[in-house]
Design a protein around this motif. Structure first.
Motif, PDB file in Angstrom:
ATOM      1  N   ARG A  76       0.948  -1.068   0.014  1.00 58.75           N
ATOM      2  CA  ARG A  76       0.060  -0.005  -0.132  1.00 58.75           C
ATOM      3  C   ARG A  76       0.694   1.161  -0.027  1.00 58.75           C
ATOM      4  NH1 ARG A  76      -1.982   3.873   3.096  1.00 58.75           N
ATOM      5  NH2 ARG A  76      -0.886   3.362   5.106  1.00 58.75           N
ATOM      6  N   LEU A  77       1.903   1.275   0.934  1.00 55.70           N
ATOM      7  CA  LEU A  77       2.955   2.600   1.009  1.00 55.70           C
ATOM      8  C   LEU A  77       3.612   2.717  -0.403  1.00 55.70           C
ATOM      9  CD1 LEU A  77       4.107   2.193   4.574  1.00 55.70           C
ATOM     10  CD2 LEU A  77       2.238   3.927   3.772  1.00 55.70           C
ATOM     11  N   PHE A  78       4.058   1.666  -0.937  1.00 58.38           N
ATOM     12  CA  PHE A  78       4.628   1.506  -2.103  1.00 58.38           C
ATOM     13  C   PHE A  78       4.199   2.257  -3.139  1.00 58.38           C
ATOM     14  CE2 PHE A  78       6.887  -0.092  -6.060  1.00 58.38           C
ATOM     15  CZ  PHE A  78       8.235  -0.233  -5.675  1.00 58.38           C
ATOM     16  N   GLY A  79       2.973   1.767  -3.404  1.00 53.66           N
ATOM     17  CA  GLY A  79       1.972   2.327  -4.533  1.00 53.66           C
ATOM     18  C   GLY A  79       2.290   1.636  -5.789  1.00 53.66           C
ATOM     19  N   PRO A  80       2.043   0.333  -5.979  1.00 53.30           N
ATOM     20  CA  PRO A  80       2.348  -0.460  -7.180  1.00 53.30           C
ATOM     21  C   PRO A  80       2.135   0.098  -8.499  1.00 53.30           C
ATOM     22  CG  PRO A  80       1.757  -1.955  -5.365  1.00 53.30           C
ATOM     23  CD  PRO A  80       1.184  -0.480  -5.143  1.00 53.30           C
ATOM     24  N   THR A  81       2.707   0.039  -9.341  1.00 61.33           N
ATOM     25  CA  THR A  81       2.024   0.364 -10.908  1.00 61.33           C
ATOM     26  C   THR A  81       2.613  -0.815 -11.805  1.00 61.33           C
ATOM     27  OG1 THR A  81       4.273   1.443 -11.523  1.00 61.33           O
ATOM     28  CG2 THR A  81       2.371   2.808 -10.568  1.00 61.33           C
ATOM     29  N   ARG A  82       1.967  -0.673 -12.911  1.00 63.62           N
ATOM     30  CA  ARG A  82       2.248  -1.783 -13.951  1.00 63.62           C
ATOM     31  C   ARG A  82       4.071  -1.896 -14.203  1.00 63.62           C
ATOM     32  NH1 ARG A  82      -0.767  -0.565 -19.235  1.00 63.62           N
ATOM     33  NH2 ARG A  82      -0.192   1.404 -18.784  1.00 63.62           N
ATOM     34  N   SER A  83       4.774  -0.727 -13.816  1.00 67.28           N
ATOM     35  CA  SER A  83       6.091  -0.937 -13.942  1.00 67.28           C
ATOM     36  C   SER A  83       7.002  -1.342 -12.933  1.00 67.28           C
ATOM     37  CB  SER A  83       6.720   0.357 -14.555  1.00 67.28           C
ATOM     38  OG  SER A  83       6.101   1.039 -15.942  1.00 67.28           O
ATOM     39  N   ARG A  84       6.382  -1.140 -11.601  1.00 65.53           N
ATOM     40  CA  ARG A  84       6.996  -1.182 -10.564  1.00 65.53           C
ATOM     41  C   ARG A  84       6.220  -1.568  -9.440  1.00 65.53           C
ATOM     42  NH1 ARG A  84      10.722  -0.565 -13.504  1.00 65.53           N
ATOM     43  NH2 ARG A  84      12.569   0.585 -13.531  1.00 65.53           N
ATOM     44  N   THR A  85       6.847  -2.920  -8.854  1.00 69.87           N
ATOM     45  CA  THR A  85       6.086  -3.172  -7.405  1.00 69.87           C
ATOM     46  C   THR A  85       7.223  -3.528  -6.489  1.00 69.87           C
ATOM     47  OG1 THR A  85       5.971  -5.650  -7.877  1.00 69.87           O
ATOM     48  CG2 THR A  85       4.290  -4.470  -8.827  1.00 69.87           C
ATOM     49  N   PRO A  86       6.823  -3.737  -5.081  1.00 62.34           N
ATOM     50  CA  PRO A  86       8.099  -4.363  -4.360  1.00 62.34           C
ATOM     51  C   PRO A  86       8.677  -5.460  -4.985  1.00 62.34           C
ATOM     52  CG  PRO A  86       6.056  -3.596  -3.032  1.00 62.34           C
ATOM     53  CD  PRO A  86       5.601  -3.490  -4.353  1.00 62.34           C
ATOM     54  N   HIS A  87       8.151  -6.177  -5.842  1.00 64.12           N
ATOM     55  CA  HIS A  87       8.800  -7.458  -6.183  1.00 64.12           C
ATOM     56  C   HIS A  87       9.260  -7.504  -7.762  1.00 64.12           C
ATOM     57  CE1 HIS A  87       6.544  -9.671  -3.069  1.00 64.12           C
ATOM     58  NE2 HIS A  87       5.549  -8.681  -3.288  1.00 64.12           N
ATOM     59  N   THR A  88       9.445  -5.977  -8.223  1.00 64.19           N
ATOM     60  CA  THR A  88      10.157  -5.829  -9.509  1.00 64.19           C
ATOM     61  C   THR A  88      11.474  -6.270  -9.622  1.00 64.19           C
ATOM     62  OG1 THR A  88       8.335  -4.386 -10.245  1.00 64.19           O
ATOM     63  CG2 THR A  88      10.297  -4.548 -11.399  1.00 64.19           C
ATOM     64  N   ALA A  89      12.271  -6.752 -10.417  1.00 64.45           N
ATOM     65  CA  ALA A  89      13.709  -6.841 -10.545  1.00 64.45           C
ATOM     66  C   ALA A  89      14.145  -5.874 -11.721  1.00 64.45           C
ATOM     67  CB  ALA A  89      14.198  -8.266 -10.695  1.00 64.45           C
ATOM     68  N   VAL A  90      14.950  -5.088 -11.203  1.00 64.12           N
ATOM     69  CA  VAL A  90      15.536  -4.173 -12.113  1.00 64.12           C
ATOM     70  C   VAL A  90      17.197  -4.041 -11.993  1.00 64.12           C
ATOM     71  CG1 VAL A  90      13.410  -2.880 -12.431  1.00 64.12           C
ATOM     72  CG2 VAL A  90      15.124  -1.991 -10.567  1.00 64.12           C
ATOM     73  N   ALA A  91      17.709  -3.351 -13.013  1.00 63.94           N
ATOM     74  CA  ALA A  91      19.148  -3.033 -13.069  1.00 63.94           C
ATOM     75  C   ALA A  91      19.367  -1.779 -12.124  1.00 63.94           C
ATOM     76  CB  ALA A  91      19.747  -2.831 -14.400  1.00 63.94           C
ATOM     77  N   ALA A  92      20.522  -1.447 -11.710  1.00 67.92           N
ATOM     78  CA  ALA A  92      20.921  -0.378 -10.818  1.00 67.92           C
ATOM     79  C   ALA A  92      20.934   0.728 -11.730  1.00 67.92           C
ATOM     80  CB  ALA A  92      22.129  -0.473  -9.953  1.00 67.92           C
ATOM     81  N   LEU A  93      20.764   1.906 -11.183  1.00 67.15           N
ATOM     82  CA  LEU A  93      21.028   3.163 -11.953  1.00 67.15           C
ATOM     83  C   LEU A  93      22.196   3.505 -12.168  1.00 67.15           C
ATOM     84  CD1 LEU A  93      18.520   5.684 -10.340  1.00 67.15           C
ATOM     85  CD2 LEU A  93      18.240   4.784 -12.507  1.00 67.15           C
ATOM     86  N   PRO A  94      22.762   3.745 -13.523  1.00 65.64           N
ATOM     87  CA  PRO A  94      24.255   4.056 -13.892  1.00 65.64           C
ATOM     88  C   PRO A  94      25.000   5.032 -12.836  1.00 65.64           C
ATOM     89  CG  PRO A  94      22.935   4.066 -15.534  1.00 65.64           C
ATOM     90  CD  PRO A  94      21.960   3.978 -14.549  1.00 65.64           C
ATOM     91  N   GLY A  95      25.967   4.684 -12.405  1.00 65.97           N
ATOM     92  CA  GLY A  95      26.876   5.251 -11.512  1.00 65.97           C
ATOM     93  C   GLY A  95      26.186   5.266  -9.835  1.00 65.97           C
ATOM     94  N   ARG A  96      25.184   4.399  -9.741  1.00 66.96           N
ATOM     95  CA  ARG A  96      24.654   4.321  -8.252  1.00 66.96           C
ATOM     96  C   ARG A  96      25.029   3.157  -7.555  1.00 66.96           C
ATOM     97  NH1 ARG A  96      24.391   9.238  -7.351  1.00 66.96           N
ATOM     98  NH2 ARG A  96      23.524   8.591  -5.269  1.00 66.96           N
ATOM     99  N   THR A  97      25.024   2.757  -6.262  1.00 65.77           N
ATOM    100  CA  THR A  97      25.678   1.519  -5.733  1.00 65.77           C
ATOM    101  C   THR A  97      24.290   1.155  -5.324  1.00 65.77           C
ATOM    102  OG1 THR A  97      26.311   2.798  -3.786  1.00 65.77           O
ATOM    103  CG2 THR A  97      27.952   2.495  -5.495  1.00 65.77           C
ATOM    104  N   THR A  98      23.018   1.318  -5.356  1.00 64.75           N
ATOM    105  CA  THR A  98      21.895   0.810  -4.615  1.00 64.75           C
ATOM    106  C   THR A  98      21.684  -0.533  -4.742  1.00 64.75           C
ATOM    107  OG1 THR A  98      20.518   1.766  -6.493  1.00 64.75           O
ATOM    108  CG2 THR A  98      20.771   3.040  -4.355  1.00 64.75           C
ATOM    109  N   GLY A  99      21.101  -1.418  -4.083  1.00 61.37           N
ATOM    110  CA  GLY A  99      21.111  -2.906  -4.360  1.00 61.37           C
ATOM    111  C   GLY A  99      20.228  -3.215  -5.585  1.00 61.37           C
ATOM    112  N   THR A 100      20.413  -4.340  -6.107  1.00 61.14           N
ATOM    113  CA  THR A 100      19.503  -4.699  -7.224  1.00 61.14           C
ATOM    114  C   THR A 100      18.513  -5.970  -6.845  1.00 61.14           C
ATOM    115  OG1 THR A 100      21.164  -6.129  -8.220  1.00 61.14           O
ATOM    116  CG2 THR A 100      20.892  -3.678  -8.856  1.00 61.14           C
ATOM    117  N   ALA A 101      18.467  -6.251  -5.462  1.00 68.17           N
ATOM    118  CA  ALA A 101      17.624  -7.404  -5.188  1.00 68.17           C
ATOM    119  C   ALA A 101      16.278  -6.997  -5.162  1.00 68.17           C
ATOM    120  CB  ALA A 101      18.010  -8.015  -3.566  1.00 68.17           C
ATOM    121  N   ARG A 102      15.199  -7.751  -5.283  1.00 70.09           N
ATOM    122  CA  ARG A 102      13.984  -7.141  -5.033  1.00 70.09           C
ATOM    123  C   ARG A 102      13.433  -6.488  -3.901  1.00 70.09           C
ATOM    124  NH1 ARG A 102      14.398 -11.482  -8.373  1.00 70.09           N
ATOM    125  NH2 ARG A 102      12.656 -11.639 -10.364  1.00 70.09           N
ATOM    126  N   PHE A 103      12.840  -5.283  -3.950  1.00 72.48           N
ATOM    127  CA  PHE A 103      12.762  -4.614  -2.608  1.00 72.48           C
ATOM    128  C   PHE A 103      12.171  -5.386  -1.635  1.00 72.48           C
ATOM    129  CE2 PHE A 103      10.924  -1.268   0.159  1.00 72.48           C
ATOM    130  CZ  PHE A 103      12.018  -0.398   0.221  1.00 72.48           C
TER     131      PHE A 103
END
Length: 422
Positions: A76-103
């Motif tokens: 509910r807090l996340f606010g899922p869309t077709r592009s993103r949910t807490p379970h979406t797997a995505v690549a890291a943003l270029p130049g960023r060190t954030t994790g890429t495991a599903r949120f």
């Protein structure tokens, strides 16, 4: 790039129509920005408004609340869309060190918020985590460095007399106050200030006309000063006369200096002593409204008072929208709304730094308003028209110049820790 439409998390329409016959050179209004700076990127589409905020502390608090939440509450807090949910797997943003495991499985530590330009002239903060952003435009992040500058087109409405473009050294999200959003155009196609985003042959043509001192930065300065709205999109008349070119570049460099706000070693915008705005009465903790007294040159923020404020700053509009009113609305609308989502995590009282930012914005808009008559009077006279650009081989623009350059010097982490091959 192919067309795309959608709706942003803040309710602004993200539909962007591609210019007709891009690169054809048949536009009756003169050379188009789309042909002079051919690589452009659509605005960011966050999908959820809570990933941006006027202050960084709120973003950190929102992250912590989301990371602690469980299951349905997290969704509910996340606010899922077709592009993103807490379970979406995505690549890291270029130049960023954030994790890429599903949120949902491994949120990780809160990424350090980054400063961005949220629409024209409004500096805000963003959580730079690709798992949270529907369309982050990684191609922009790849080329964002200490050499880069971004031109941002403003959405046009009928009878719009505001500026067609703004410029920033920050990563812009491209939001438009009204009308359809424009495009984001980096000055350079590669990191390190390499490969100008100019139509092949344009720089050589301008140097043949106006001398070897013509540089990518001076072309950008001319564009910033001379760009105009038209029914065909943003157009940029090019002068054949060197004196006119020099005057326009000088004006554009002043516009650039002001809008960079001290970035790249420059000076922050500053009005002369007698016109400098000061806080005459402190802004209250929860100001209900913003108003302007033209006779006294006073900006009222609830019971707070700032003066003197030039009428030009108050009336400065983009897409028909007053920039000061929009800036204030973005910082107070959530407080008046009934919500228990992450957007409600915000300062409990008006922060002092917002007052400082408001004073700087008033100064910037007042100075930009003073330069508008010079921009309006910047008539190129006999110009370098579409026909001459075609004869010189500048038009039509090669298809490759409209696509991002390959950036092979970056190693980017793909979904779930895999490495992306660029």
């Amino acid at each position: 790039m192919p067309g795309e439409s959608g709706r942003r998390g803040d309710g602004e329409d993200d539909t962007v129509a591609a210019p007709a016959a891009a690169g054809s050179g048949e536009d009756p209004y003169g050379p188009r920005l789309d042909d002079l700076m051919p690589w452009s990127v659509r605005p960011l589409r966050t999908g959820r408004a809570w990933v941006t905020a006027p202050d960084a502390a709120s973003l950190r608090a929102r992250w912590e609340r989301l990371a602690r939440a469980q299951d349905a509450e997290r969704d509910r807090l996340f606010g899922p869309t077709r592009s993103r949910t807490p379970h979406t797997a995505v690549a890291a943003l270029p130049g960023r060190t954030t994790g890429t495991a599903r949120f949902a499985r491994e949120p990780g530590p809160c990424p350090e918020p980054v400063r961005i330009l949220h629409g024209p002239y409004d500096e805000q903060w963003l959580l730079p985590d690709h798992r949270l952003i529907d369309a982050a435009r990684p191609e922009l992040w790849r080329v964002a460095d200490e050499h880069q500058l971004f031109l941002v087109e403003h959405g046009r409405i009928p009878q719009d007399t505001g500026p067609a473009l703004s410029v920033t050294a920050l990563l812009p999200d491209g939001h438009s106050p009204a009308g359809r959003p424009g495009r984001i155009r980096p000055l350079y196609r590669r990191p390190g200030g390499l490969e100008p985003n100019l139509a092949p042959g344009l720089l050589a043509l301008l140097r043949a006309r106006h001398g070897d001192a013509v540089s990518p930065e001076s072309v950008l300065a001319w564009i910033l000063a001379a760009a105009r709205h038209s029914p065909a999109g943003c157009v940029v008349p090019l002068p054949a006369d060197t004196a006119r070119w020099t005057a326009g570049v000088e004006l554009g460099r002043e516009l650039l200096r002001l809008q960079l706000r001290g970035a790249r070693g420059g000076e922050r915008p500053r009005l002369p002593g007698g016109r400098r705005p000061y806080v005459r009465a402190a802004v209250p903790p929860a100001p209900p409204e913003l108003s302007y007294d033209a006779e006294e040159q006073v900006l009222r923020i609830g019971t707070g008072r700032i003066s003197p404020v030039d009428a030009g700053a108050w009336e400065f509009r983009v897409g028909g929208v007053r920039m000061l009113e929009l800036w204030f609305e973005r910082r107070t609308a959530v407080a008046r709304a009934e919500t228990d989502g992450l957007e409600a995590v915000r300062p409990s009282a008006w922060p002092q730094e917002w007052t400082s930012e408001l004073l700087e914005l008033i100064t910037l808009l007042a100075l930009l308003a003073e330069l508008r008559p010079r921009q309006d009077a910047l008539v190129p006279g006999a110009g370098i028209g579409v026909r001459e650009l075609r004869a010189a081989g500048v038009l039509p623009v090669p298809a490759g110049a409209r696509r991002p350059a390959s950036v092979l010097g970056l190693q980017e982490e793909g979904p779930d820790g895999q490495f992306a091959l660029l």
